[in-house]
Design an enzyme around this catalytic site. Structure first.
Site, PDB file in Angstrom:
ATOM      1  N   HIS A   1      48.176  42.543  28.217  1.00 15.36           N
ATOM      2  CA  HIS A   1      47.963  43.084  29.567  1.00 15.36           C
ATOM      3  C   HIS A   1      47.442  42.033  30.537  1.00 15.36           C
ATOM      4  CE1 HIS A   1      46.098  45.965  32.567  1.00 15.36           C
ATOM      5  NE2 HIS A   1      47.335  46.408  32.462  1.00 15.36           N
TER       6      HIS A   1
ATOM      7  N   LYS B   1      47.163  38.757  32.970  1.00 19.68           N
ATOM      8  CA  LYS B   1      48.061  38.081  33.907  1.00 19.68           C
ATOM      9  C   LYS B   1      47.497  36.692  34.157  1.00 19.68           C
ATOM     10  CE  LYS B   1      48.695  42.640  34.691  1.00 19.68           C
ATOM     11  NZ  LYS B   1      47.824  43.717  34.183  1.00 19.68           N
TER      12      LYS B   1
ATOM     13  N   ASP C   1      50.554  22.637  35.033  1.00 19.27           N
ATOM     14  CA  ASP C   1      50.216  21.246  34.753  1.00 19.27           C
ATOM     15  C   ASP C   1      48.817  21.083  34.172  1.00 19.27           C
ATOM     16  OD1 ASP C   1      52.672  20.481  35.623  1.00 19.27           O
ATOM     17  OD2 ASP C   1      52.018  19.697  37.557  1.00 19.27           O
TER      18      ASP C   1
ATOM     19  N   HIS D   1      45.508  49.074  42.183  1.00 19.66           N
ATOM     20  CA  HIS D   1      45.742  48.423  40.897  1.00 19.66           C
ATOM     21  C   HIS D   1      44.676  47.378  40.590  1.00 19.66           C
ATOM     22  CE1 HIS D   1      48.136  46.141  37.812  1.00 19.66           C
ATOM     23  NE2 HIS D   1      48.432  47.385  37.479  1.00 19.66           N
TER      24      HIS D   1
ATOM     25  N   LYS E   1      41.256  45.381  39.525  1.00 11.54           N
ATOM     26  CA  LYS E   1      40.270  45.431  38.452  1.00 11.54           C
ATOM     27  C   LYS E   1      39.201  44.400  38.801  1.00 11.54           C
ATOM     28  CE  LYS E   1      44.588  45.978  36.390  1.00 11.54           C
ATOM     29  NZ  LYS E   1      44.759  47.388  36.620  1.00 11.54           N
TER      30      LYS E   1
ATOM     31  N   ASP F   1      25.326  42.603  43.628  1.00  9.66           N
ATOM     32  CA  ASP F   1      24.311  41.874  44.410  1.00  9.66           C
ATOM     33  C   ASP F   1      24.908  40.684  45.152  1.00  9.66           C
ATOM     34  OD1 ASP F   1      22.458  43.681  43.512  1.00  9.66           O
ATOM     35  OD2 ASP F   1      21.524  42.351  42.050  1.00  9.66           O
TER      36      ASP F   1
END
Length: 409
Positions: free
Chosen positions: A118, A120, A125, A314, A316, A321
């Site tokens: 899941h 991404k 390089d 979508h 996350k 603080d």
């Protein structure tokens, strides 16, 4: 009191916050078009509709000029593969493509198949990292719901600094593990490309230096089913447990386990302002309905819940603080639900930098004020009977699924 960490936090990073696929694709493609040696890429969904085709075209251009391009996609997120002629074009250009844990003959009936790729991630390089929640998917297109009237709400980061090497190593190890090769390092590029990699790193760092302050504290937090089973959850628990003023969490699929729920409740009860920006638009039955039974205890403790509905949320991400002595923020792929916390391979970047945390906080506060609808205790309690029944059914099904896997959450 200084915040405790599960892993070393290095202070040599330069980090850009990217919102939406538009900003993400522009920056990603610009760096891929400048790649000299290799591109490592992992994603859950790869969809060539609309803007997603720009990423595929960038892979093709890079491979055609001799850059090593490794692309790993999830077998469920990319179920059915790419439509013709993309597989042929990618293969002809020399793009190397692998599918992680294809469902196989029995699909997802076998619980072990619920362990998904899941995260991404992209490393270019060996010197630039992209990490976040954004798939290769046009912001105005959804594979299940068609055209969207507003862009998907999501984030990623572009990172230059020492944690890039850690991301590169874990991606390389997974790539060769998928090829059933034990020693990942012996399959890395040879010494002939070392000078090119170093030159590219220096070029990218120099070009970026004028735009971004140095010395940003950050670390890569991974979750897998072997060595890092609870690192992301523990990072959240530490940040929430030491929060003094404010916690803001934006999460697409929100079904926190007992520890996370308890931490949020305790934070709210000790006077911390806790705000959640959650999915308000129906996307999937389980994710939509199974989340809602946990809202009650949070609302009773004083947690604010804002539901986002102009498009699909979508993101996350979280900020703790942002204007305090120890700012903390995270951007990544991990939802706060059982699939992410217990089963999937996930990757988050944690950033301890005031300017970064305040930037992310400002975007989340703006979204809550202009695109979110606050859910109050009375409104929650007054949900229609049918909806409450569906919520309970979905919650029970989720608990049953966890029982099948042998996990407690």
């Amino acid at each position: 009191m200084r915040r405790r960490q599960a892993a070393p936090v290095c202070s040599d990073h330069r980090i850009d916050l990217l919102q939406g696929a538009g900003e993400f694709f522009d920056a990603l493609i610009r760096d891929m078009d400048a790649a000299l040696s290799d591109i490592q890429f992992e994603t859950y969904i790869f969809d060539c509709t609309g803007a997603g085709s720009r990423v595929a075209e960038a892979f093709i251009r890079a491979a055609q000029r001799g850059v090593r391009v490794h692309v790993a996609v999830d077998g469920v997120g990319c179920m059915g593969g790419l439509p013709s002629p993309w597989p042929e074009r990618l293969a002809e250009a020399g793009v190397q493509w692998q599918v992680y844990s294809a469902p196989g003959r029995f699909g997802l009936l076998w619980p072990k198949r619920w362990r998904r790729l899941h995260r991404k991630l992209c490393v270019i390089d060996g010197c630039v990292l992209y990490c976040g929640g954004i798939n290769v998917l046009d912001d105005f297109h959804d594979p299940n719901h068609g055209a969207l009237q507003a862009p998907r709400f999501d984030f990623a980061v572009r990172v230059v600094g020492s944690l890039v090497a850690e991301a590169s190593d874990t991606m390389e190890q997974l790539w060769w593990r998928m090829r059933a090769v034990r020693d990942a390092r012996r399959h890395r590029l040879g010494d002939a490309l070392a000078d090119l990699r170093a030159a590219s790193a220096a070029r990218v760092a120099a070009a970026h230096e004028a735009r971004q302050p140095q010395g940003m504290r950050a670390m890569l937090v991974l979750r897998d089913n072997v060595r890092h089973r609870s690192r992301i959850e523990q990072a959240y628990l530490r940040a929430i447990g030491t929060a003094r003023h404010e916690i803001i969490i934006a999460n697409a699929y929100f079904m926190p386990g007992a520890k996370l729920r308890r931490a949020l409740v305790l934070a709210a009860r000790r006077g911390v302002r806790v705000r959640l920006l959650l999915q308000g638009r129906y996307e999937y039955f389980m994710q939509y309905h199974a989340a809602r039974p946990v809202y009650g205890v949070l609302l009773e403790a004083g947690v604010e819940i804002h539901e986002y509905s102009p498009s699909f949320l979508h993101a996350k991400v979280a900020v703790v603080d942002a204007e305090g002595e120890h700012p903390w923020a995270t951007v990544g792929s991990s939802n706060l639900d059982p699939l992410s916390m217990l089963l999937a391979r996930e990757a988050n970047v944690v950033v301890e930098d005031a300017a970064f945390a305040q930037d992310l906080r400002g975007r989340l506060v703006h979204a809550m004020a202009h695109a979110g609808e606050q859910l109050g205790p009375a409104c929650y309690a007054g949900r229609p009977l049918r909806q409450r029944l569906l919520d309970r059914v979905a919650f029970a099904l989720m608990r049953a699924a966890l029982w099948v896997t042998g996990h407690r959450y």
